[in-house]
Design a protein around this motif. Structure first.
Motif, mmCIF file in Angstrom:
data_model
loop_
_atom_site.group_PDB
_atom_site.id
_atom_site.type_symbol
_atom_site.label_atom_id
_atom_site.label_comp_id
_atom_site.label_asym_id
_atom_site.label_seq_id
_atom_site.Cartn_x
_atom_site.Cartn_y
_atom_site.Cartn_z
ATOM 1 N N ASP A 45 13.060 7.254 -3.913
ATOM 2 C CA ASP A 45 13.714 6.347 -2.613
ATOM 3 C C ASP A 45 13.539 4.975 -3.429
ATOM 4 O O ASP A 45 12.536 4.219 -3.625
ATOM 5 N N ASP A 46 14.900 4.457 -3.608
ATOM 6 C CA ASP A 46 15.143 3.069 -4.305
ATOM 7 C C ASP A 46 14.565 1.968 -3.211
ATOM 8 O O ASP A 46 14.233 0.862 -3.711
ATOM 9 N N ILE A 47 14.420 2.222 -1.873
ATOM 10 C CA ILE A 47 13.711 1.266 -0.982
ATOM 11 C C ILE A 47 12.121 1.370 -0.817
ATOM 12 O O ILE A 47 11.483 0.384 -0.757
ATOM 13 N N GLY A 48 11.648 2.607 -1.207
ATOM 14 C CA GLY A 48 10.105 2.941 -1.033
ATOM 15 C C GLY A 48 9.593 3.187 -0.076
ATOM 16 O O GLY A 48 8.373 3.327 0.003
ATOM 17 N N ASN A 49 10.350 3.551 0.989
ATOM 18 C CA ASN A 49 10.006 3.992 2.382
ATOM 19 C C ASN A 49 9.648 5.609 2.437
ATOM 20 O O ASN A 49 8.592 6.329 3.110
ATOM 21 N N SER A 50 10.528 6.348 1.393
ATOM 22 C CA SER A 50 10.391 7.698 1.652
ATOM 23 C C SER A 50 9.773 8.513 0.304
ATOM 24 O O SER A 50 9.403 7.579 -0.603
ATOM 25 N N GLY A 51 9.605 9.653 0.338
ATOM 26 C CA GLY A 51 8.860 10.406 -1.091
ATOM 27 C C GLY A 51 9.910 10.747 -1.971
ATOM 28 O O GLY A 51 11.199 10.461 -1.798
ATOM 29 N N LYS A 52 9.354 10.878 -2.975
ATOM 30 C CA LYS A 52 9.978 11.540 -4.228
ATOM 31 C C LYS A 52 10.551 13.056 -4.244
ATOM 32 O O LYS A 52 9.905 13.657 -3.588
ATOM 33 N N ALA A 53 11.845 13.161 -4.383
ATOM 34 C CA ALA A 53 12.461 14.370 -4.415
ATOM 35 C C ALA A 53 11.877 15.239 -5.552
ATOM 36 O O ALA A 53 11.847 14.884 -6.585
ATOM 37 N N LYS A 54 11.830 16.726 -5.306
ATOM 38 C CA LYS A 54 11.690 17.713 -6.207
ATOM 39 C C LYS A 54 12.613 18.803 -6.268
ATOM 40 O O LYS A 54 13.226 19.018 -5.449
ATOM 41 N N ILE A 55 12.893 19.049 -7.560
ATOM 42 C CA ILE A 55 13.923 19.882 -7.856
ATOM 43 C C ILE A 55 13.571 21.133 -7.768
ATOM 44 O O ILE A 55 12.307 21.846 -8.544
ATOM 45 N N PHE A 56 14.308 22.265 -7.514
ATOM 46 C CA PHE A 56 14.160 23.626 -7.401
ATOM 47 C C PHE A 56 15.532 24.356 -7.880
ATOM 48 O O PHE A 56 16.530 23.848 -7.394
ATOM 49 N N GLY A 57 15.323 25.140 -8.977
ATOM 50 C CA GLY A 57 16.270 26.091 -9.436
ATOM 51 C C GLY A 57 17.159 25.059 -10.334
ATOM 52 O O GLY A 57 16.323 23.698 -11.046
ATOM 53 N N GLU A 58 18.478 25.029 -10.800
ATOM 54 C CA GLU A 58 19.231 24.175 -11.657
ATOM 55 C C GLU A 58 19.946 23.420 -11.105
ATOM 56 O O GLU A 58 20.873 23.502 -10.261
ATOM 57 N N VAL A 59 19.706 21.963 -11.431
ATOM 58 C CA VAL A 59 20.474 20.950 -10.954
ATOM 59 C C VAL A 59 20.829 20.019 -12.232
ATOM 60 O O VAL A 59 20.058 19.850 -12.916
ATOM 61 N N ILE A 60 22.155 19.402 -12.267
ATOM 62 C CA ILE A 60 22.366 18.795 -13.626
ATOM 63 C C ILE A 60 22.711 17.269 -12.975
ATOM 64 O O ILE A 60 23.343 17.393 -11.991
ATOM 65 N N ASN A 61 22.764 16.476 -14.044
ATOM 66 C CA ASN A 61 23.311 15.272 -13.777
ATOM 67 C C ASN A 61 24.782 14.978 -14.332
ATOM 68 O O ASN A 61 25.275 15.700 -15.261
ATOM 69 N N VAL A 62 25.719 14.490 -13.348
ATOM 70 C CA VAL A 62 26.968 14.339 -13.772
ATOM 71 C C VAL A 62 27.578 12.932 -13.451
ATOM 72 O O VAL A 62 26.772 12.159 -12.765
#
Length: 360
Positions: A49-66
């Motif tokens: 979270d770029d603001i810093g209030n929420s938690g870090k996201a976790k990836i499950f399965g296949e996710v790609i950057n586009v």
């Protein structure tokens, strides 16, 4: 002298207090549009979270950057999704909340869930967003007691337009008898309705899931991308929504769409896979886009399909509709000729209609 100074100081304090009270009760409270959490999704290895209030996201399965609407983002082409642990920043606040994001919808099935917090756990409030094959966008809000009740969802027509980014804003505003739901697409309000579910019963004690949720929820596949996900406290004003949309709409890729008598509106709209109806082109075209018609006659319902025209086009960024390669294409609404409020008979079977305040 001391008395005069005291009076001046007292006046300053009173002016400050009056200004503060006026500000507090004018409706322009700072918290109305306060950003609580912001996921840019630029780096799948560091989904914070770029603001810093929420938690870090976790990836499950296949996710790609586009390539996203701003920088890079996450694409859910297969069975991948991300999980953000439950926290207050991503909840629907009792004071009202807004959720905004950019959505690229490449494929959907009968009920394609792409954001969900809590659904479908019984006795647990939740909110869920989905698209379906009938060109609808739905936002569900559940209190854990009345699942699938009509009053729990808000929906509107949301056509699949191939490689097209859409800016979506969902507003949940508390009212005495429930919650008022508003949904905006590309800066335009598409629907507003009242849900009878109390706002304080939504999304309790559940993680947020984003992406292809078919395996998790037992639903159909969603394939697409999400970018610039933001959670706000309070109701975003229409001016703020337009401002957020305008910040990135210039990054929209210019699209070229094709219409053919032999096409299908379920196609992708390319020259090799054209759409069939003129209305599909009207639905999907954004400023800067071009819609090419292959030879043929295309009949439209002006009352229904012309409502898609005003999409922010301007003289320097038009929506272009033309025949492909000088082929003869005719767009006709002659079936409405008997409506004297719309058409003027010019000569024989020739009718005209004036369209005001629309930029193409």
């Amino acid at each position: 002298m001391q008395k005069r100074v005291f009076i001046v100081l007292l006046m300053v304090v009173l002016v400050f207090a009056f200004t503060f009270i006026s500000f507090r009760f004018s409706g322009n409270v700072v918290s109305e549009q306060r950003l609580l959490a912001y996921y840019s999704f630029d780096d799948k290895n560091n989904l914070v979270d770029d603001i810093g209030n929420s938690g870090k996201a976790k990836i499950f399965g296949e996710v790609i950057n586009v390539q996203g609407i701003k920088n890079s983002t996450l694409s859910f082409e297969n069975s991948g999704y991300i999980n953000i642990s439950d926290n207050d920043a991503i909840d629907i606040s009792a004071e009202g909340s807004s959720i905004s994001f950019w959505l690229l919808d490449k494929y959907r099935d009968s009920a394609s869930y792409f954001i969900s917090k809590g659904f479908p756990v019984i006795n647990n409030g939740s909110y869920t967003l989905l698209l379906n094959s009938n060109n609808n966008f739905y936002a569900y809000f559940e209190d854990g007691k009345n699942q699938y009740n009509y009053n729990t969802y808000t929906g509107f027509k949301f056509p699949r337009c191939g490689n097209k980014w859409n800016y979506v804003v969902i507003i949940v505003k508390p009212e005495s008898n429930g919650a008022r739901i508003k949904i905006y697409q590309d800066g335009i309000k598409r629907i507003e309705r009242l849900s009878t579910i109390p706002i304080d019963l939504i999304n309790q004690n559940a993680d947020l899931l984003i992406g292809n949720l078919s395996s998790f929820l037992g639903a159909s596949s969603f394939k697409g991308a999400i970018d610039e996900l933001k959670f706000w406290k309070g109701e975003l004003s229409e001016d703020k929504i337009k401002q957020e949309y305008d910040l990135l709409k210039q990054n929209l890729t210019q699209n070229f769409y094709y219409i053919s008598d032999s096409g299908n509106d379920l196609n992708s709209g390319t020259i090799d896979s054209p759409w069939k109806s003129a209305g599909k082109g009207f639905e999907c075209a954004n400023p800067g886009d071009s819609v090419y018609f292959r030879e043929g006659t295309y009949r439209i319902d002006r009352l229904k399909e012309a409502t898609y025209f005003p999409r922010g086009a301007s003289a320097d960024k038009r929506i272009t509709y033309k025949g492909y390669n000088e082929e003869k294409a005719v767009i006709s609404s002659l079936e409405l000729k008997n409506n004297s409020n719309l058409w003027i008979r010019e000569k024989g079977e020739v009718y005209s209609m004036q369209i005001n305040s629309l930029a193409y």
